[in-house]
Design a protein around this motif. Structure first.
Motif, PDB file in Angstrom:
ATOM      1  N   GLY A  12      -1.267 -20.823 -20.145  1.00 21.06           N
ATOM      2  CA  GLY A  12      -0.445 -19.639 -20.272  1.00 21.06           C
ATOM      3  C   GLY A  12      -1.084 -18.499 -21.031  1.00 21.06           C
ATOM      4  N   THR A  13      -2.295 -18.715 -21.594  1.00 19.07           N
ATOM      5  CA  THR A  13      -2.871 -17.680 -22.444  1.00 19.07           C
ATOM      6  C   THR A  13      -3.945 -16.858 -21.752  1.00 19.07           C
ATOM      7  OG1 THR A  13      -4.502 -19.221 -23.361  1.00 19.07           O
ATOM      8  CG2 THR A  13      -2.402 -19.028 -24.512  1.00 19.07           C
ATOM      9  N   ASN A  38      -4.531 -24.328 -30.300  1.00 22.51           N
ATOM     10  CA  ASN A  38      -5.269 -23.811 -31.449  1.00 22.51           C
ATOM     11  C   ASN A  38      -6.746 -23.783 -31.105  1.00 22.51           C
ATOM     12  OD1 ASN A  38      -6.255 -26.648 -32.283  1.00 22.51           O
ATOM     13  ND2 ASN A  38      -4.023 -26.858 -32.369  1.00 22.51           N
ATOM     14  N   PHE A  39      -7.509 -23.049 -31.915  1.00 20.50           N
ATOM     15  CA  PHE A  39      -8.939 -22.883 -31.676  1.00 20.50           C
ATOM     16  C   PHE A  39      -9.738 -23.471 -32.834  1.00 20.50           C
ATOM     17  CE2 PHE A  39      -6.802 -19.382 -29.453  1.00 20.50           C
ATOM     18  CZ  PHE A  39      -7.260 -19.607 -28.161  1.00 20.50           C
ATOM     19  N   GLY A  86       9.809 -15.901 -35.973  1.00 22.67           N
ATOM     20  CA  GLY A  86       8.549 -16.570 -36.244  1.00 22.67           C
ATOM     21  C   GLY A  86       8.528 -17.957 -35.652  1.00 22.67           C
ATOM     22  N   SER A  87       8.898 -18.035 -34.391  1.00 23.68           N
ATOM     23  CA  SER A  87       9.119 -19.328 -33.729  1.00 23.68           C
ATOM     24  C   SER A  87       7.849 -20.136 -33.534  1.00 23.68           C
ATOM     25  CB  SER A  87       9.802 -19.105 -32.375  1.00 23.68           C
ATOM     26  OG  SER A  87       9.105 -18.132 -31.611  1.00 23.68           O
ATOM     27  N   GLY A  88       6.683 -19.473 -33.487  1.00 26.26           N
ATOM     28  CA  GLY A  88       5.424 -20.194 -33.384  1.00 26.26           C
ATOM     29  C   GLY A  88       5.153 -20.761 -32.003  1.00 26.26           C
ATOM     30  N   VAL A 118       3.119 -16.632 -28.127  1.00 21.82           N
ATOM     31  CA  VAL A 118       3.997 -15.967 -27.168  1.00 21.82           C
ATOM     32  C   VAL A 118       3.599 -16.305 -25.735  1.00 21.82           C
ATOM     33  CG1 VAL A 118       4.696 -13.708 -26.267  1.00 21.82           C
ATOM     34  CG2 VAL A 118       4.633 -14.107 -28.740  1.00 21.82           C
ATOM     35  N   ALA A 119       2.316 -16.211 -25.425  1.00 23.32           N
ATOM     36  CA  ALA A 119       1.865 -16.478 -24.052  1.00 23.32           C
ATOM     37  C   ALA A 119       2.128 -17.932 -23.666  1.00 23.32           C
ATOM     38  CB  ALA A 119       0.382 -16.156 -23.929  1.00 23.32           C
ATOM     39  N   HIS A 120       1.852 -18.845 -24.583  1.00 18.73           N
ATOM     40  CA  HIS A 120       2.060 -20.273 -24.308  1.00 18.73           C
ATOM     41  C   HIS A 120       3.548 -20.550 -24.116  1.00 18.73           C
ATOM     42  CE1 HIS A 120       0.871 -24.361 -24.037  1.00 18.73           C
ATOM     43  NE2 HIS A 120       1.289 -24.749 -25.231  1.00 18.73           N
TER      44      HIS A 120
END
Length: 270
Positions: A12-13, A38-39, A86-88, A118-120
């Motif tokens: 999704g990103t 995460n990266f 700030g839903s993460g 957001v994208a995910h």
């Protein structure tokens, strides 16, 4: 937590504006919870934090469990609308998953500023008609409340639950976190609720807390560790439900285990 050195694409990103040169607290939190959004830069920072303050990982897990208990409690009180600030990054046990077990038509408006989160979330929730994901800065309540994903989904003439779970400790005093939270609460009618959790020191030493904060200073959103009294002040004007402000793993009842390094509470708006 073992992860490959390379960064695989996160669903999704594609096309999202992502800065992978500095760690991000939402992605670090995802790593603490065992997620994959995460990266390398986030994992490295998270491991540095865990090395000096192992309680950070425990707080993340305890906070996730606290969120689940809070949402179930609010559903039992008849709340069917949630504004999650700030839903993460979406992980198992997200607000909509729990709320929809009680009411499949419950409405959840997620808000976060981080592009990957957001994208995910949008990719995962594309088939959820009663869930929205808004990219916005929660420090700007007027913009958040006017955003289509919030104003177009939530009916603010009816009770709403405002969730400020593990987010205000990333808002410095200069940005007036008490004013920010009060603005959201003032937009909701009587019978609404606010839920808060916030990092603090209960079992950590000052040295551990300071070294952990040093790691978070490498992110765009440094961590502010507040005292119990300072956290309580954020909820001024709210009628706290029992047991009031308590360690997050002792809400709503004492588990008998060592308290987590963070406090949480639920307040009703009159």
């Amino acid at each position: 937590m073992d992860r490959p050195d390379r960064d695989d694409p996160i669903p999704g990103t594609t096309g999202a504006r992502v800065d992978t040169s500095v760690p991000n607290v939402a992605r670090m939190y995802d790593y603490y919870l065992g997620g994959a959004a995460n990266f390398a830069v986030d994992r490295e920072a998270a491991e540095r934090a865990l090395a000096v303050t192992p309680e950070i990982g425990r707080f993340a897990r305890m906070n996730r469990e606290f969120l689940g208990r809070v949402v179930r409690y609010l559903c039992e009180r008849g709340i069917d609308q949630f504004l999650d600030l700030g839903s993460g990054v979406p992980t198992v046990g997200n607000v909509h998953e729990i709320a929809h077990q009680h009411d499949p038509r419950a409405r959840i408006a997620y808000v976060d500023h981080e592009s990957v989160a957001v994208a995910h979330a949008r990719a995962l929730l594309v088939d959820e008609p009663d869930v929205s994901v808004t990219q916005a800065d929660i420090r700007r309540p007027a913009e958040v409340l006017a955003a289509p994903g919030v104003a177009g989904l939530l009916d603010l003439s009816r009770p709403v639950a405002v969730l400020a779970v593990a987010i205000l400790h990333f808002v410095p005093d200069s940005d007036e976190p008490d004013r920010i939270l009060r603005t959201y609460c003032d937009a909701c009618p009587p019978g609404s609720f606010v839920a808060l959790s916030h990092a603090s020191m209960t079992t950590m030493t000052k040295s551990e807390a300071h070294r952990g904060q040093d790691v978070y200073r490498s992110t765009p959103t440094p961590l502010v560790v507040r005292s119990r009294d300072e956290i309580a002040a954020l909820l001024d004007g709210c009628e706290l439900v029992e047991p009031g402000l308590a360690p997050i793993n002792h809400w709503p009842s004492d588990t008998g285990e060592s308290p987590a390094n963070g406090y949480g509470a639920v307040g009703e708006l009159r």
